[in-house]
Structures are given as C-alpha cells and as structure tokens.
Design a protein around this motif. Sequence first.
Motif, short mmCIF file in Angstrom:
data_model
loop_
_atom_site.label_atom_id
_atom_site.label_comp_id
_atom_site.label_asym_id
_atom_site.label_seq_id
_atom_site.Cartn_x
_atom_site.Cartn_y
_atom_site.Cartn_z
N ARG A 61 48.76 51.56 50.62
CA ARG A 61 48.86 52.98 50.77
C ARG A 61 48.39 53.83 49.89
NH1 ARG A 61 55.19 52.69 52.93
NH2 ARG A 61 54.55 51.60 55.15
N CYS A 62 48.59 53.48 48.84
CA CYS A 62 47.75 54.29 47.61
C CYS A 62 46.41 54.32 47.75
CB CYS A 62 48.15 53.97 46.27
SG CYS A 62 50.26 54.46 46.02
N SER A 63 45.79 53.25 47.77
CA SER A 63 44.37 53.15 48.20
C SER A 63 43.86 54.05 49.25
CB SER A 63 43.93 51.83 48.47
OG SER A 63 44.18 51.15 47.39
N CYS A 64 44.59 54.04 50.28
CA CYS A 64 44.38 54.90 51.50
C CYS A 64 44.57 56.33 51.40
CB CYS A 64 45.29 54.40 52.67
SG CYS A 64 45.28 55.55 54.19
N SER A 65 45.59 56.56 50.45
CA SER A 65 45.72 58.07 50.20
C SER A 65 44.50 58.90 49.37
CB SER A 65 46.94 57.97 49.09
OG SER A 65 47.48 59.37 48.79
N ILE A 66 44.01 57.93 48.28
CA ILE A 66 42.86 58.58 47.49
C ILE A 66 41.78 58.47 48.51
CG2 ILE A 66 42.19 56.36 46.49
CD1 ILE A 66 42.14 59.70 44.84
N ASP A 67 41.66 57.73 49.28
CA ASP A 67 40.28 57.80 50.30
C ASP A 67 40.52 58.95 51.26
OD1 ASP A 67 39.58 55.32 49.33
OD2 ASP A 67 40.07 54.25 50.95
N VAL A 68 41.51 59.39 51.57
CA VAL A 68 41.82 60.54 52.46
C VAL A 68 41.56 61.82 51.52
CG1 VAL A 68 43.59 62.09 53.72
CG2 VAL A 68 43.55 59.47 53.93
N ILE A 69 42.06 61.85 50.42
CA ILE A 69 41.97 62.90 49.51
C ILE A 69 40.56 63.16 49.00
CG2 ILE A 69 42.16 63.83 46.89
CD1 ILE A 69 45.17 62.63 47.17
N GLU A 70 39.98 62.04 48.89
CA GLU A 70 38.31 62.02 48.65
C GLU A 70 37.53 62.59 49.87
OE1 GLU A 70 34.85 58.99 46.97
OE2 GLU A 70 36.74 58.13 47.60
N SER A 71 37.96 62.20 51.03
CA SER A 71 37.37 62.88 52.23
C SER A 71 37.54 64.43 52.59
CB SER A 71 37.93 61.82 53.50
OG SER A 71 39.11 62.38 53.80
N ILE A 72 38.59 64.85 51.94
CA ILE A 72 39.02 66.26 51.93
C ILE A 72 38.24 67.22 50.79
CG2 ILE A 72 40.92 67.93 52.22
CD1 ILE A 72 42.37 65.96 53.50
N LEU A 73 38.55 66.77 49.72
CA LEU A 73 38.23 67.58 48.40
C LEU A 73 36.98 66.95 47.61
CD1 LEU A 73 41.68 68.16 46.48
CD2 LEU A 73 40.30 69.78 47.84
N PRO A 74 35.92 67.69 47.49
CA PRO A 74 34.84 66.89 46.55
C PRO A 74 35.52 66.62 45.06
CG PRO A 74 34.06 69.20 47.59
CD PRO A 74 35.72 69.00 47.93
N TYR A 75 35.05 65.97 44.46
CA TYR A 75 35.45 65.48 43.11
C TYR A 75 35.77 66.70 42.34
CZ TYR A 75 36.38 63.03 39.05
OH TYR A 75 36.73 62.86 37.57
#
Length: 123
Positions: A61-75
Amino acid sequence: METFTARFAAIAKTPGATAFAAALLYAFPASSAEDYPTTAVVDYVYGCMKANGETRRALERCSCSIDVIESILPYDQYEAASAFKSLGLQTGERGVLFRQSAPAKLAITDLKRAQAEAEIRCF
C-alpha cells in the motif's frame, strides 16, 4: 556521456536487432529528470510503513501510495512541500515563514491533495 537509450537506439539500426532493442527499451525505460530519487521513495515508504504497520500489506500500500504521489506531483514540488512541512515544525518565529507563507501553504496543500488521492487509490 552516452545514455542507455542512445546506445540501444544505435543497436536498433542494425539488421535483426530491432525487436531486441525495442524489448530492452520497453523493459528498461529511460529515467526522466522528474523521477523521484530512490532515497526519497524509500524514505516515504519507510515512514508510511512505520505509521501503518510493518507488514507486507503495508509495504504494498505504501509503495502504491508513493507511485500515485509521483504521478501527480513532480519531484521538485514534492521536495519543496516536504521541506516546508519539516521546517514548519520549528517553534516560534523560526517556523512561521515555513507554515504561513503563501508558497508554503500552496506546496503543502498540493502535497496533501496528492496524498489524499493516494489514500483513496491504495488504502
């Protein structure tokens, strides 16, 4: 310095190598400047797992979460919001700028929206 993609693009021009090069490029896509560094991903997942339990399910779930955040916000936006949040923890006048300035509020709001979307998709 020659990139991975450039090397395999050259290989793709040789007879019979096109399918092989295409398969390699698909399997190992070139990283972009906006990819999150591994340390940032690991740091996020580690903190998320500490908050949600140190189980295999939490890891997924946490890995999924950072993947979603990465898809929304540039680093760079993620990094700025994280810095504002961290520096805003300072007490007194030191932390006020990082809590109450317009750029800080905007960056933190964007991060919270991305985290909310990740929560919906992954948890």
